[in-house]
Enzyme design. Structure first.
Site, PDB file in Angstrom:
ATOM      1  N   GLN A  14       2.230  -1.005  -0.482  1.00 19.34           N
ATOM      2  CA  GLN A  14       2.145  -0.968  -1.952  1.00 19.34           C
ATOM      3  C   GLN A  14       3.160   0.007  -2.562  1.00 19.34           C
ATOM      4  OE1 GLN A  14      -2.419  -0.736  -1.840  1.00 19.34           O
ATOM      5  NE2 GLN A  14      -2.016  -1.887  -3.716  1.00 19.34           N
ATOM      6  N   CYS A  30      -6.985  -4.594  -7.542  1.00 16.47           N
ATOM      7  CA  CYS A  30      -5.886  -4.142  -6.698  1.00 16.47           C
ATOM      8  C   CYS A  30      -4.824  -3.501  -7.580  1.00 16.47           C
ATOM      9  CB  CYS A  30      -5.297  -5.332  -5.937  1.00 16.47           C
ATOM     10  SG  CYS A  30      -3.968  -4.864  -4.804  1.00 16.47           S
ATOM     11  N   LEU A  31      -4.332  -2.349  -7.146  1.00 17.48           N
ATOM     12  CA  LEU A  31      -3.303  -1.650  -7.927  1.00 17.48           C
ATOM     13  C   LEU A  31      -2.016  -2.469  -8.010  1.00 17.48           C
ATOM     14  CD1 LEU A  31      -3.910   1.964  -6.583  1.00 17.48           C
ATOM     15  CD2 LEU A  31      -4.528   1.069  -8.841  1.00 17.48           C
ATOM     16  N   HIS A  87      -3.798  -5.868   3.326  1.00 13.89           N
ATOM     17  CA  HIS A  87      -2.444  -5.538   2.839  1.00 13.89           C
ATOM     18  C   HIS A  87      -1.462  -5.367   4.004  1.00 13.89           C
ATOM     19  CE1 HIS A  87      -2.605  -5.046  -1.499  1.00 13.89           C
ATOM     20  NE2 HIS A  87      -3.626  -4.208  -1.467  1.00 13.89           N
ATOM     21  N   GLY A 126      -8.115   3.232  -2.780  1.00  9.68           N
ATOM     22  CA  GLY A 126      -7.395   2.964  -1.538  1.00  9.68           C
ATOM     23  C   GLY A 126      -5.957   2.624  -1.847  1.00  9.68           C
ATOM     24  N   HIS A 133      -9.943  -4.668   2.531  1.00 12.08           N
ATOM     25  CA  HIS A 133      -8.920  -4.940   1.506  1.00 12.08           C
ATOM     26  C   HIS A 133      -7.585  -4.302   1.920  1.00 12.08           C
ATOM     27  CE1 HIS A 133      -7.700  -5.054  -2.966  1.00 12.08           C
ATOM     28  NE2 HIS A 133      -6.809  -4.245  -2.435  1.00 12.08           N
ATOM     29  N   GLU A 134      -7.634  -3.059   2.398  1.00 12.73           N
ATOM     30  CA  GLU A 134      -6.394  -2.359   2.777  1.00 12.73           C
ATOM     31  C   GLU A 134      -5.779  -2.949   4.054  1.00 12.73           C
ATOM     32  OE1 GLU A 134      -5.374  -0.778   0.469  1.00 12.73           O
ATOM     33  OE2 GLU A 134      -7.192  -0.183  -0.564  1.00 12.73           O
TER      34      GLU A 134
HETATM   35  O1  GNR Z   1      -8.654   0.957  -6.409  1.00 10.54           O
HETATM   36  C1  GNR Z   1      -9.055  -0.051  -5.828  1.00 10.54           C
HETATM   37  N1  GNR Z   1     -10.334  -0.474  -6.045  1.00 10.54           N
HETATM   38  C2  GNR Z   1     -10.945  -1.451  -5.297  1.00 10.54           C
HETATM   39  C3  GNR Z   1     -12.142  -1.975  -5.773  1.00 10.54           C
HETATM   40  C4  GNR Z   1     -12.809  -2.939  -5.057  1.00 10.54           C
HETATM   41  C5  GNR Z   1     -12.289  -3.388  -3.860  1.00 10.54           C
HETATM   42  C6  GNR Z   1     -11.095  -2.896  -3.375  1.00 10.54           C
HETATM   43  C7  GNR Z   1     -10.426  -1.923  -4.090  1.00 10.54           C
HETATM   44  S1  GNR Z   1      -8.932  -1.276  -3.469  1.00 10.54           S
HETATM   45  C8  GNR Z   1      -8.148  -0.842  -4.959  1.00 10.54           C
HETATM   46  C9  GNR Z   1      -6.837  -0.109  -4.675  1.00 10.54           C
HETATM   47  C10 GNR Z   1      -5.892  -1.028  -3.977  1.00 10.54           C
HETATM   48  O2  GNR Z   1      -5.271  -1.899  -4.515  1.00 10.54           O
HETATM   49  N2  GNR Z   1      -5.780  -0.874  -2.692  1.00 10.54           N
HETATM   50  O3  GNR Z   1      -4.997  -1.701  -1.985  1.00 10.54           O
HETATM   51 NI    NI Z   2      -4.933  -3.567  -3.096  1.00  8.52          NI
END
Ligand code: GNR
Ligand code: NI
Length: 179
Positions: free
Chosen positions: A51, A94-95, A140, A46, A136-137
């Site tokens: 980001q 999270c990236l 953000h 995601g 999660h997204e």
């Molecule tokens: O790549 C991602 N893996 C992930 C694993 C578990 C829960 C959420 C994520 S999202 C993350 C990519 C990211 O930072 N998206 O904002």
């Molecule tokens: Ni993230």
């Protein structure tokens, strides 16, 4: 499509609340394509626009298995309209916080309304990793990071580590410019 740079902790832009998208036009579709390329390259499942330093309420995701065909999704102006009482725990990453993983508890299922890449209104009920990734997204888009859902001790530790790293990198950049 163009791969863009992903901003990381402690970049203050990650704490911004992103703005709704008024019209889904060619520029937004271009941005979504760039985000998908950036996400696949990373690799991640995601990516929210903030980001790549774009404060718009747009996210992309693909939770398909590595050996299955790609299932890219573009999600614009998402709203969580329902969440289950039932919770589940996933280990998240999270990236924007590279190489840090921790368990996070969230609603197991959510219903989300959004616009797709054509601007068409959609509604989706998600569970499992898709539900986790959507939440999660969407966090953000509101300036919230998954570390906000873990203990303060662990959060402070990871923020300190990334802040020190950023300072060290800034010093190195300065030296390189003087040399
Ligand atoms: O790549 C991602 N893996 C992930 C694993 C578990 C829960 C959420 C994520 S999202 C993350 C990519 C990211 O930072 N998206 O904002
Ligand atoms: Ni993230």
């Amino acid at each position: 499509m163009t791969k863009r740079d992903i901003i990381i902790l402690p970049d203050a832009q990650l704490r911004r609340v992103s703005e709704p998208i008024k019209t889904v036009d060619a520029g937004i579709r271009q941005l979504a394509d760039d985000m998908l390329e950036t996400m696949y390259e990373a690799p991640g499942i995601g990516l929210a626009a903030i980001q790549i330093a774009v404060p718009k309420r747009l996210l992309v995701l693909d939770v398909s298995k590595d050996d299955a065909p790609k299932e890219p999704m573009v999600v614009i102006n998402p709203e969580i309209v329902w969440e289950s009482e039932e919770r589940s725990v996933y280990q998240e990453g999270c990236l924007s916080i590279p190489d840090f993983y921790e368990d996070v508890e969230r609603p197991e299922r959510v219903r989300v309304t959004f616009l797709d890449r054509e601007g068409k209104p959609c509604e989706l009920e998600a569970d499992g990793i898709l539900a986790t990734c959507l939440q999660h997204e969407i966090d953000h888009l509101n300036g919230v990071l998954f570390i906000d859902h873990i203990s303060k001790l662990k959060r402070d530790r990871v923020v300190t580590k990334f802040t020190k790293q950023a300072r060290a990198n800034a010093r190195l950049d300065k030296q390189r410019k003087l040399a």
